[in-house]
Each structure stands twice: as C-alpha cells, then as structure tokens.
Write an enzyme that holds these catalytic residues in place. Structure first.
Site, PDB file in Angstrom:
ATOM      1  N   VAL A  13       0.796  -1.244  -0.120  1.00  0.00           N
ATOM      2  CA  VAL A  13       0.014   0.059   0.029  1.00  0.00           C
ATOM      3  C   VAL A  13       0.884   1.290  -0.013  1.00  0.00           C
ATOM      4  O   VAL A  13       0.645   2.243  -0.784  1.00  0.00           O
ATOM      5  CB  VAL A  13      -0.934  -0.035   1.307  1.00  0.00           C
ATOM      6  CG1 VAL A  13      -1.538   1.239   1.504  1.00  0.00           C
ATOM      7  CG2 VAL A  13      -1.934  -1.074   1.151  1.00  0.00           C
ATOM      8  N   ASP A  31      10.447   3.263   6.312  1.00  0.00           N
ATOM      9  CA  ASP A  31      10.180   1.946   6.689  1.00  0.00           C
ATOM     10  C   ASP A  31      11.025   1.541   7.739  1.00  0.00           C
ATOM     11  O   ASP A  31      12.299   1.931   7.641  1.00  0.00           O
ATOM     12  CB  ASP A  31      10.288   1.177   5.595  1.00  0.00           C
ATOM     13  CG  ASP A  31       9.315  -0.053   5.568  1.00  0.00           C
ATOM     14  OD1 ASP A  31       8.327  -0.221   4.906  1.00  0.00           O
ATOM     15  OD2 ASP A  31       9.586  -0.963   6.493  1.00  0.00           O
ATOM     16  N   ARG A  36      14.236  -3.155   2.856  1.00  0.00           N
ATOM     17  CA  ARG A  36      13.212  -2.641   2.053  1.00  0.00           C
ATOM     18  C   ARG A  36      13.656  -1.351   1.461  1.00  0.00           C
ATOM     19  O   ARG A  36      13.706  -1.181   0.160  1.00  0.00           O
ATOM     20  CB  ARG A  36      11.816  -2.845   2.736  1.00  0.00           C
ATOM     21  CG  ARG A  36      10.685  -1.988   1.901  1.00  0.00           C
ATOM     22  CD  ARG A  36      10.193  -2.648   0.749  1.00  0.00           C
ATOM     23  NE  ARG A  36       8.984  -2.293   0.204  1.00  0.00           N
ATOM     24  CZ  ARG A  36       8.846  -2.421  -1.039  1.00  0.00           C
ATOM     25  NH1 ARG A  36       9.460  -3.348  -1.734  1.00  0.00           N
ATOM     26  NH2 ARG A  36       7.605  -2.142  -1.708  1.00  0.00           N
ATOM     27  N   THR A  83      -1.642  -4.611   9.462  1.00  0.00           N
ATOM     28  CA  THR A  83      -2.628  -4.920  10.808  1.00  0.00           C
ATOM     29  C   THR A  83      -3.021  -6.214  10.609  1.00  0.00           C
ATOM     30  O   THR A  83      -3.939  -6.689  10.160  1.00  0.00           O
ATOM     31  CB  THR A  83      -3.863  -3.955  10.599  1.00  0.00           C
ATOM     32  OG1 THR A  83      -4.334  -3.995   9.000  1.00  0.00           O
ATOM     33  CG2 THR A  83      -3.543  -2.342  10.974  1.00  0.00           C
ATOM     34  N   THR A 118      -6.023  -1.075   7.552  1.00  0.00           N
ATOM     35  CA  THR A 118      -7.470  -1.238   7.645  1.00  0.00           C
ATOM     36  C   THR A 118      -7.643  -1.858   9.350  1.00  0.00           C
ATOM     37  O   THR A 118      -6.826  -2.465   9.516  1.00  0.00           O
ATOM     38  CB  THR A 118      -7.847  -2.686   6.785  1.00  0.00           C
ATOM     39  OG1 THR A 118      -7.716  -2.463   5.340  1.00  0.00           O
ATOM     40  CG2 THR A 118      -9.213  -3.168   6.954  1.00  0.00           C
ATOM     41  N   CYS A 258      -5.804  -9.299   3.428  1.00  0.00           N
ATOM     42  CA  CYS A 258      -6.962  -8.613   3.631  1.00  0.00           C
ATOM     43  C   CYS A 258      -8.126  -9.439   3.874  1.00  0.00           C
ATOM     44  O   CYS A 258      -8.670  -9.456   4.975  1.00  0.00           O
ATOM     45  CB  CYS A 258      -7.355  -7.669   2.334  1.00  0.00           C
ATOM     46  SG  CYS A 258      -6.094  -6.429   2.276  1.00  0.00           S
ATOM     47  N   ARG A 329       1.261 -13.917   1.443  1.00  0.00           N
ATOM     48  CA  ARG A 329       0.889 -13.607   2.841  1.00  0.00           C
ATOM     49  C   ARG A 329      -0.422 -14.554   3.124  1.00  0.00           C
ATOM     50  O   ARG A 329      -1.202 -14.379   2.330  1.00  0.00           O
ATOM     51  CB  ARG A 329       0.749 -12.077   3.165  1.00  0.00           C
ATOM     52  CG  ARG A 329       2.100 -11.582   3.340  1.00  0.00           C
ATOM     53  CD  ARG A 329       1.986  -9.890   3.483  1.00  0.00           C
ATOM     54  NE  ARG A 329       1.311  -9.319   2.357  1.00  0.00           N
ATOM     55  CZ  ARG A 329       0.885  -8.110   2.178  1.00  0.00           C
ATOM     56  NH1 ARG A 329       0.863  -7.330   3.245  1.00  0.00           N
ATOM     57  NH2 ARG A 329       0.363  -7.657   1.083  1.00  0.00           N
TER      58      ARG A 329
HETATM   59  N1  NAD Z   1      -2.115  -5.468   0.419  1.00  0.00           N
HETATM   60  C1  NAD Z   1      -3.301  -4.829  -0.112  1.00  0.00           C
HETATM   61  O1  NAD Z   1      -3.666  -4.968  -1.074  1.00  0.00           O
HETATM   62  C2  NAD Z   1      -4.001  -3.992   0.842  1.00  0.00           C
HETATM   63  C3  NAD Z   1      -5.233  -3.201   0.273  1.00  0.00           C
HETATM   64  C4  NAD Z   1      -5.903  -2.385   0.887  1.00  0.00           C
HETATM   65  C5  NAD Z   1      -5.441  -2.216   2.221  1.00  0.00           C
HETATM   66  N2  NAD Z   1      -4.609  -2.867   2.901  1.00  0.00           N
HETATM   67  C6  NAD Z   1      -4.014  -2.596   4.187  1.00  0.00           C
HETATM   68  O2  NAD Z   1      -2.916  -1.813   4.220  1.00  0.00           O
HETATM   69  C7  NAD Z   1      -2.320  -1.881   5.613  1.00  0.00           C
HETATM   70  C8  NAD Z   1      -0.419  -2.389   4.969  1.00  0.00           C
HETATM   71  O3  NAD Z   1      -0.771  -3.316   4.041  1.00  0.00           O
HETATM   72  P1  NAD Z   1       0.430  -3.684   3.257  1.00  0.00           P
HETATM   73  O4  NAD Z   1      -0.232  -4.634   2.245  1.00  0.00           O
HETATM   74  O5  NAD Z   1       0.990  -2.454   2.549  1.00  0.00           O
HETATM   75  O6  NAD Z   1       1.505  -4.273   4.106  1.00  0.00           O
HETATM   76  P2  NAD Z   1       3.063  -4.438   3.688  1.00  0.00           P
HETATM   77  O7  NAD Z   1       3.353  -5.742   5.027  1.00  0.00           O
HETATM   78  O8  NAD Z   1       3.066  -5.124   2.619  1.00  0.00           O
HETATM   79  O9  NAD Z   1       3.757  -3.575   4.108  1.00  0.00           O
HETATM   80  C9  NAD Z   1       3.912  -2.838   5.343  1.00  0.00           C
HETATM   81  C10 NAD Z   1       5.270  -2.175   5.561  1.00  0.00           C
HETATM   82  O10 NAD Z   1       5.239  -1.496   6.881  1.00  0.00           O
HETATM   83  C11 NAD Z   1       6.594  -1.605   7.373  1.00  0.00           C
HETATM   84  N3  NAD Z   1       6.273  -1.451   8.831  1.00  0.00           N
HETATM   85  C12 NAD Z   1       6.015  -2.242   9.650  1.00  0.00           C
HETATM   86  N4  NAD Z   1       6.106  -1.634  10.882  1.00  0.00           N
HETATM   87  C13 NAD Z   1       6.626  -0.326  10.722  1.00  0.00           C
HETATM   88  C14 NAD Z   1       6.614   0.568  11.633  1.00  0.00           C
HETATM   89  N5  NAD Z   1       6.423   0.694  12.915  1.00  0.00           N
HETATM   90  N6  NAD Z   1       7.211   1.688  11.171  1.00  0.00           N
HETATM   91  C15 NAD Z   1       7.502   1.849   9.630  1.00  0.00           C
HETATM   92  N7  NAD Z   1       7.256   0.765   8.838  1.00  0.00           N
HETATM   93  C16 NAD Z   1       6.748  -0.302   9.508  1.00  0.00           C
HETATM   94  C17 NAD Z   1       6.937  -3.024   7.091  1.00  0.00           C
HETATM   95  O11 NAD Z   1       8.475  -3.126   7.038  1.00  0.00           O
HETATM   96  C18 NAD Z   1       6.397  -3.092   5.556  1.00  0.00           C
HETATM   97  O12 NAD Z   1       7.351  -2.709   4.619  1.00  0.00           O
HETATM   98  C19 NAD Z   1      -2.823  -2.959   6.215  1.00  0.00           C
HETATM   99  O13 NAD Z   1      -3.659  -2.429   7.132  1.00  0.00           O
HETATM  100  C20 NAD Z   1      -3.516  -3.639   5.121  1.00  0.00           C
HETATM  101  O14 NAD Z   1      -4.785  -4.375   5.808  1.00  0.00           O
HETATM  102  C21 NAD Z   1      -3.662  -3.737   2.117  1.00  0.00           C
END
Ligand code: NAD
Length: 422
Positions: A13, A31, A36, A83, A118, A258, A329
């Site tokens: 995201v 990050d 990364r 999350t 989310t 998700c 995941r």
């Molecule tokens: N992947 C999807 O398609 C999608 C779609 C809609 C919503 N979401 C929601 O968006 C959110 C993020 O999902 P994602 O898929 O991007 O996750 P992800 O795991 O791909 O990325 C999250 C990133 O956050 C970093 N991170 C973790 N803790 C951290 C912190 N304390 N400080 C800074 N960086 C930190 C991680 O290293 C990672 O690179 C979630 O809540 C998910 O439910 C995801």
C-alpha cells in the site's frame, strides 16, 4: 507552505501511494525495514507493484529512509503499516501503535497524521491518537489533526491502480477533513468521497472486505453441496449469473492480507461491544476449511485410481495467495500442503512468481524450479493458483508431469477435464 509528505510503511500500500504523491510533492518514504529501504534505493520493488522505470521517474522527488531524523520536517504523515491478527484471530495493533509512537516523536504543530491501514472503527481516534499525544506532548485537534483514508488496491491488479480507485477520506475536524480530502484529490484521478467521520471511513473499509468474505463463503458452501451431488458448481454459477442481480463469484481459497484477516477486526470489536457476529464468523470458518476439503479430495481421487498414498509425490502449482502476483501472505495453499503431508505424501511446489521463497523460509515446503524442465513425475497435480503460466499448460504438459494415470485437481477452473474441479 507546500506540503511535505511522509509515508510510514512502504509495502504493497505505502509504496504505490508514495510514488503517486511524488508526482506532485516532495515525499519521504520511511520503513523500519532497512532491506526494503536498500532495495528501493537500488530502484527495485520486489512486490512488483511499481515497475523499475516508474520508480526511477519519481526519483528526484522521493527519498527512502529508516532513520527517523529524516522525517522531521514533513507536515503530513500517512501511515500504511500492517494490521495482522494473532494466533487466536485477534487484532495485532503493534505496528500501528509503534508507528504512531514514531510519528509522535517528530510531530509538530498543525501537522496531520492520516491512517490508511485497515482497522475496526475507533482504532484511529481511541488508540493511535493517544500514542501520538503521549509521544509528542501535543494535543489532538488543537495542535495536530488526524485523518483516515482506507486503501482499496488489489495486489497484482495492473488496471485498478491506486490513483484510479475512488478513495474514501475523512478527518478529525471539518477543516482537517477538507484538508485530507483536498490532498488526495490532487493525486487520485478517480476522485474522493469525504465520509462524515473517521469512524464511518474505518467501518466502510472493514465491511468491504467482510462483505466479500461472506459472499465467497456462500459460494464455497454451495460448491461443497454441489460436489456431494455431482453437479458442476461452475456451470451452476454460469447459469445463475444470467440474472441481473446475481453476484458472480467463484469458489476458492481465501488468503492474503485482507479478506481473510479484516473480518476478524470487525468480529473482535463486535464481541467487545456485546454482539456475537455469527454470520461473519461462520463465513470465516467455511473459507478456512476449503484447504482441507481440497486436500481430502486429492487423496480420494488418488485412492480411486489405485495410487499408493504413502510416499507418493504431489505437485502443487502455485503458492501465492492469488494469481499473477508474488504475494504469499496468509496463503491458504500452505494449508493444503500441510494436510497432504499428514497423509505421508511428498509435495513439490512450483510458483514462477515466487522467487524470494528462500529468503522467507518457504524452502521447507519444497519449492522447486520449473517441473516441465525436469524428468520428475507426479502421482497427482494440484492447480492451486490461476497464474497465467498455468493457464497456458496443455494436456500434454500434465501428461508429461504425471506418473501413470493422470490426476489433476483444479481449484481455479483453468484445466480441461481435470480429475476433480472445485
Ligand atoms: N495489500 C493490500 O492489497 C491492501 C489493500 C488495502 C488495504 N491494505 C491494508 O494496508 C495496510 C498495509 O498493508 P500492506 O499490504 O502494504 O503491508 P506490507 O506488509 O506490504 O507493508 C507494510 C510495511 O510497513 C513496514 N512497517 C511495519 N511496521 C512499521 C513501523 N512501525 N514503522 C514503519 N514501517 C513499518 C513494514 O516493514 C512493511 O514494509 C494493512 O492494514 C492492510 O490491511 C492492504
């Protein structure tokens, strides 16, 4: 003052959003994962959401960092951290709490913190805000403001990319809400929808995925019923979908970050406020049970054709949680593999999209190179993911891969004449 935007969490995201904002603003991508950051600095996104040439085209407007000092002079913080849930399916808010503490330490007067992760309704204002206040010493809605704008991207989907999906926005005061909405309007070509409150925006996201989960569970349940009756579910769905208001979904595994996770955020909160969400939990149970059903079905088909189960070899085609993407995941393919292994079979897994398997320890599940190029034969083949490479497989490919009688189990409805299809 021109806004300087900081993205906290550069995953599926955060990165696409950082790149979209970098077309118009100075952006800092933060990050906690140094690997990364290194990868993005070297111009490559291993999630394959952003192509190398797009990353390089916004290079002058974006910096990547794991050092908190580099995000101090930003005035808008957008939090896109994971999350997840814990082993008992309860929300794990640690990344949100930790990232809020981080932002709090650099927060200045009049800054805005927007959450995209989310959550269930109330997390932003009841949990994140108190962390921001504690670590910044600033007062909510007096010194700093919040927003919530849920993300709707779909990993691997090259058509519905972040700027092309209408975005729900919200803010902690009418002025903050307008500011948040105006900000997203500058980059989201599809436009925005300003929700009446942060809680409404939070709830809207979590129900989008819950609705999808429940609808898929119904289709999965129908598939289980029709399987007992020797009726082809896909043919039934084709026929039913001729009605204008039938929602056409297909049976299958519900994995990923998700749909299989977010409903638990809602059920957790529902139970906390005294309501038992029977329908949502039943849907979760049905969807989680599909892997075992597929594994049992595979073994039954093998027994039917006279195969000796113990010591047999099964080929699993695909391990990503969905087609044409490397995201593993919460993939439910792993549950099929574990179930099959309980029968004493050996499982090789081939996935042309998953090349970082070793890095995250999936090698233990027997990830192999392209089996078409080897001479190994299999007693059964499970087509678990609809990657384009597998859609191109012909009957001759399955024949070449098969040890004696050919048993192909097709979860994705992409094989002609499989032994069994979900
Ligand atoms: N992947 C999807 O398609 C999608 C779609 C809609 C919503 N979401 C929601 O968006 C959110 C993020 O999902 P994602 O898929 O991007 O996750 P992800 O795991 O791909 O990325 C999250 C990133 O956050 C970093 N991170 C973790 N803790 C951290 C912190 N304390 N400080 C800074 N960086 C930190 C991680 O290293 C990672 O690179 C979630 O809540 C998910 O439910 C995801």
């Amino acid at each position: 003052m021109k806004d300087k935007i900081c993205l906290i969490g550069l995953g599926y995201v955060g990165l696409p959003l950082a790149v979209a904002f970098a077309e118009k603003f100075k952006v800092v991508g933060f990050d906690i994962s140094q690997s990364r950051i290194n990868e993005l600095e070297n111009g490559h996104d291993r999630t394959l959401e952003i192509e190398d040439n797009l990353l390089s085209s916004v290079k002058s407007n974006i910096t990547y960092t794991a050092d908190i000092r580099d995000i101090k002079d930003c005035n808008i913080y957008i939090v896109t951290v994971p999350t997840p849930i814990d082993k008992t399916n309860r929300p794990n808010l640690t990344p949100l709490i930790e990232s809020s503490k981080t932002v709090g330490t650099v927060l200045s007067k009049d800054d805005i913190v927007i959450y995209e992760s989310t959550v269930y309704p109330g997390v932003t204002e009841d949990i994140c805000v108190s962390e921001l206040e504690k670590s910044s010493g600033l007062r909510f809605n007096k010194d700093f403001y919040c927003g919530y704008s849920p993300e709707r991207i779909n990993p691997g989907d090259k058509e519905h990319t972040v700027t092309k999906i209408l975005k729900v926005t919200s803010g902690s005061t009418p002025d903050a809400a307008k500011q948040v909405d105006d900000l997203y309007k500058k980059v989201i070509v599809a436009g925005t929808y300003l929700a009446s409150s942060i809680k409404v925006a939070e709830a809207s996201k979590v129900i989008e995925n819950t609705q999808r989960d429940v609808n898929i569970a119904l289709i999965n349940e129908l598939a289980l019923i029709f399987d007992q009756m020797d009726i082809d579910t896909n043919e039934v769905l084709e026929a039913a979908a001729t009605k204008w208001n039938f929602i056409k979904l297909t049976p299958g595994l519900v994995g990923g970050h998700c749909i299989g996770i977010d409903p638990y955020y809602l059920t957790f909160k529902a139970e906390e406020v005294g309501y038992k969400p029977d329908l949502i939990l039943a849907a979760r149970q049905i969807n989680n049970g599909m892997s075992k059903y597929v594994a049992d079905k595979t073994i039954k088909e093998m027994i039917k054709s006279g195969k000796i189960i113990k010591g047999s070899n099964i080929l699993m085609l695909g391990v990503a949680f969905k087609e044409d993407c490397p995201d593993m995941r919460n993939t439910k393919v792993i549950d099929i593999i574990e179930e099959l292994k309980d029968f004493g079979v050996s499982v090789d897994v081939y996935d042309p999209w998953v090349d970082h398997a070793k890095e995250i320890g999936w090698y233990k599940h027997g990830i192999i190179k392209n089996p078409i190029e080897s001479d190994k034969k299999y007693d059964a083949i499970v087509v678990a993911v609809g990657h384009k490479q597998f859609k191109a497989y012909t009957n001759n490919d399955y024949k070449k891969l098969s040890n004696g009688s050919q048993i192909v189990i097709d979860i994705k409805n992409i094989v002609t004449n499989p032994a069994w299809r979900l």
